[in-house]
Design an enzyme around this catalytic site. Sequence first.
Site, PDB file in Angstrom:
ATOM      1  CE1 TYR A 105      -3.048   3.044   0.758  1.00 49.24           C
ATOM      2  CE2 TYR A 105      -1.999   3.173   2.908  1.00 49.24           C
ATOM      3  CZ  TYR A 105      -2.826   3.716   1.944  1.00 49.24           C
ATOM      4  OH  TYR A 105      -3.427   4.930   2.162  1.00 49.24           O
ATOM      5  CG  ASP A 163      -1.729  -4.520   5.509  1.00 52.63           C
ATOM      6  OD1 ASP A 163      -2.888  -4.975   5.558  1.00 52.63           O
ATOM      7  OD2 ASP A 163      -1.474  -3.313   5.364  1.00 52.63           O
TER       8      ASP A 163
HETATM    9  N1  PLP Z   1      -3.118  -1.477   4.380  1.00 53.13           N
HETATM   10  C1  PLP Z   1      -3.692  -1.636   3.188  1.00 53.13           C
HETATM   11  C2  PLP Z   1      -3.480  -2.919   2.443  1.00 53.13           C
HETATM   12  C3  PLP Z   1      -4.479  -0.619   2.638  1.00 53.13           C
HETATM   13  O1  PLP Z   1      -5.045  -0.800   1.434  1.00 53.13           O
HETATM   14  C4  PLP Z   1      -4.645   0.587   3.372  1.00 53.13           C
HETATM   15  C5  PLP Z   1      -5.449   1.682   2.828  1.00 53.13           C
HETATM   16  O2  PLP Z   1      -5.911   1.667   1.710  1.00 53.13           O
HETATM   17  C6  PLP Z   1      -4.010   0.709   4.610  1.00 53.13           C
HETATM   18  C7  PLP Z   1      -3.267  -0.344   5.097  1.00 53.13           C
HETATM   19  C8  PLP Z   1      -4.159   1.966   5.424  1.00 53.13           C
HETATM   20  O3  PLP Z   1      -5.398   1.969   6.051  1.00 53.13           O
HETATM   21  P1  PLP Z   1      -6.167   3.325   6.473  1.00 53.13           P
HETATM   22  O4  PLP Z   1      -6.578   4.000   5.203  1.00 53.13           O
HETATM   23  O5  PLP Z   1      -7.291   2.833   7.306  1.00 53.13           O
HETATM   24  O6  PLP Z   1      -5.187   4.147   7.238  1.00 53.13           O
END
Ligand code: PLP
Length: 426
Positions: free
Chosen positions: A137, A209
């Site tokens: 991400y 993640d």
């Molecule tokens: N991890 C992944 C795989 C994501 O797609 C995202 C956001 O799109 C995040 C973490 C971050 O999350 P947040 O937008 O809730 O901060």
Amino acid sequence: MTKLTASSTPSVPFTQSGSSPPAAFPNTAPSSAAPAGPQTAAIHAGLAPDPASGSILTPIYQTATYSQPALGETLSPDGHTYSRCSNPTVSALESNLAGLEGVPHALAFKTGLAAITTLFFSLLRPGDHVVASEVLYGGSVRLLRDLLGSFGVETTFVDSTDCSAVRRALRENTKLLFIESPANPTLIVSDLAALGKLANAAGIIFAVDNTFLTGVLQPVFAHGAHVSVLSTTKYVEGHDSTTGGALLTQDTDLHEKLKLTRSCTGSIQGPFDAWLTLRGLKTLPLRLKRHSASALAIAHFLSTHPAVRAIHYPGLPSSPSFALANEQQLSGGGMLAFELDPEQVPLFLGGLQYITLAENLGAAESLITHPASMTHSQIPIEERERLGIRDGLLRLSVGLEDPEDLLRELQNALQISAPILEEVQA
Ligand code: PLP
């Protein structure tokens, strides 16, 4: 070994509370419960009616502070003193999240990135080194490269689908292996069990993640992860109503470290957002089943369409990730990506009706994202293209609409945008 079908259920037991449930007020989890199915666990794990009122749902404890009867004492058995450190509604969400994955500890955060930041600040100090997936991400890339980099933490981004590349990237000072699988946005799949073994041999933390699948479709702890990271903004809450994040672990010392960092940085989720997330969790396995079945149908359709240059979906038997996904995932999930001629993209997007161009995923509404100009725009163009995040790539979060409507809509939009393709090629 699991079968990769939309209706598969996890092979790991979904216990009601994990081996030792986190303290939760007013909800205390039954400790002798038999393993439950995922949908039962999502509704009941770690939860009980409110002892003060009998309310089936955990109330929203919308309070900043708590009365203390005397110095060093608290009224609640769970020791709530101030909502930057803990809150009963947030504790109930944590208990439910932990119970659903069968681990003892979970922490809830204001956003997914707040959870990731807490993980990094808990484990890393100047001079330390991180090995991370090169397809990640975009916000995590920026955090590691720019912010952590400015604090003297170095990151090596590697192809985490290649275990020997990961092994070669490890150094004496490596403290963390941080990966996404399937990765955002190209959906490539890394071998969790092999990476878990590498991390254990090196004595470092392995964090996954798991936002795209959650523990319901990918039980990362069964594959050697030490920490599961979730942006609960996505599937967990599932209704485009909140931002949130979570960190889950089986390691009590690590959990205490993470909790301390969360208190220091003030990144705990608020009670109302935690309550909405708790409500969303109740239907998570049901929703994921529908998301996955519709995504598979759409992936099949796109894989045969002449205007589609490439389709990325690990649940598709033709995907290079299929065999590995079949080992470690319980279905392909609700996310897919596909590639068009870049010239075709604006007209295609303009031809969509229910599928909305937006920067989120995992919601009831189908959402489409153009990673090159949206979620991954901060990555330099040469690097993006090398990673397959080209200008024609679109990421689709398949929602809960009737799949026939989505298929018809995609077919129409591809047809509308086809003339420009013919002009360009002429
Ligand atoms: N991890 C992944 C795989 C994501 O797609 C995202 C956001 O799109 C995040 C973490 C971050 O999350 P947040 O937008 O809730 O901060």
